[in-house]
Motif scaffolding. Sequence first.
Motif, PDB file in Angstrom:
ATOM      1  N   HIS A   1       0.686  -1.245  -0.068  1.00 24.07           N
ATOM      2  CA  HIS A   1       0.047   0.005   0.030  1.00 24.07           C
ATOM      3  C   HIS A   1       0.755   1.357  -0.040  1.00 24.07           C
ATOM      4  N   ARG A   2       2.270   1.146  -0.014  1.00 21.56           N
ATOM      5  CA  ARG A   2       3.139   2.304   0.074  1.00 21.56           C
ATOM      6  C   ARG A   2       4.046   1.962  -1.245  1.00 21.56           C
ATOM      7  N   GLU A   3       3.674   1.161  -2.260  1.00 24.28           N
ATOM      8  CA  GLU A   3       4.691   0.958  -3.285  1.00 24.28           C
ATOM      9  C   GLU A   3       4.972   2.268  -3.902  1.00 24.28           C
ATOM     10  N   THR A   4       4.003   3.102  -3.993  1.00 24.06           N
ATOM     11  CA  THR A   4       4.479   4.041  -4.984  1.00 24.06           C
ATOM     12  C   THR A   4       5.313   5.467  -4.291  1.00 24.06           C
ATOM     13  N   THR A   5       5.793   5.191  -2.906  1.00 29.18           N
ATOM     14  CA  THR A   5       6.778   6.063  -2.532  1.00 29.18           C
ATOM     15  C   THR A   5       7.748   6.394  -2.782  1.00 29.18           C
ATOM     16  N   GLU A   6       8.276   7.737  -3.155  1.00 30.61           N
ATOM     17  CA  GLU A   6       9.482   7.886  -3.840  1.00 30.61           C
ATOM     18  C   GLU A   6      10.455   7.434  -2.702  1.00 30.61           C
TER      19      GLU A   6
ATOM     20  N   THR B   1      13.241   9.047   2.555  1.00 30.69           N
ATOM     21  CA  THR B   1      11.905   9.918   1.793  1.00 30.69           C
ATOM     22  C   THR B   1      12.368  11.048   1.293  1.00 30.69           C
TER      23      THR B   1
END
Length: 212
Positions: A150-155, A195
């Motif tokens: 659910h956080r795979e798109t975090t850069e 992050t």
Amino acid sequence: FRFGSARTVDLAESEPCRKRRNPGRIPNRILNKAPPAVHEGDSLTLRCHSRPGYLAWNPVFYKDNKAIGSPVSGSELHIGRVGVTASGTYRCGKEIDTDRIYIEVFNTYYAEQYISVSELFSYPQIKVRPDQVTEGDHMTITCDTELRPHRETTELQFAFYRNGHNVQGFSLSNQYGVPSAQLEDSGNYTCEVQTPTGSVRKRSNMAHIHIQ
């Protein structure tokens, strides 16, 4: 409970709560609802919300039965950005008028919720290709980590170090390449992942690379 810079959880369902005095006199007055997943780096705000129609005051918040504070105003307590150590059972209590006619008749009510703060991404690991590097080889060092579901798109940004000195600053690339490895490229390598805001930052264990 509310968390995240742009996400809010509205409290709209009643859950069992405990009151300190006059047990069994009236139904629950504190509202409580489980929040969605919380990850390290999220900004967490606690809200002690009671049903309309009852006067309530003096909210106090607890974590694992230890008081952590009271709101400066209103019913919200801002915790700020959290790490995995923020996981625990959170509880709030309010003094609530239980009579609606005589304000001096009140009880203290509690609602609690367990909040689990998950890792945003795993601790990175250094991987080297080829396994045995000889002088003149093209050496590639990868900083390997995994974002949680659910956080795979975090850069994420990556940086690399040799013997404690930065050899590649933070960028979106998780690889550091040496086109023609030399003996002086031998050393102790680490990598760091963060992050974009730097709110979550993790460093790998040291890996010794010997150029033959």
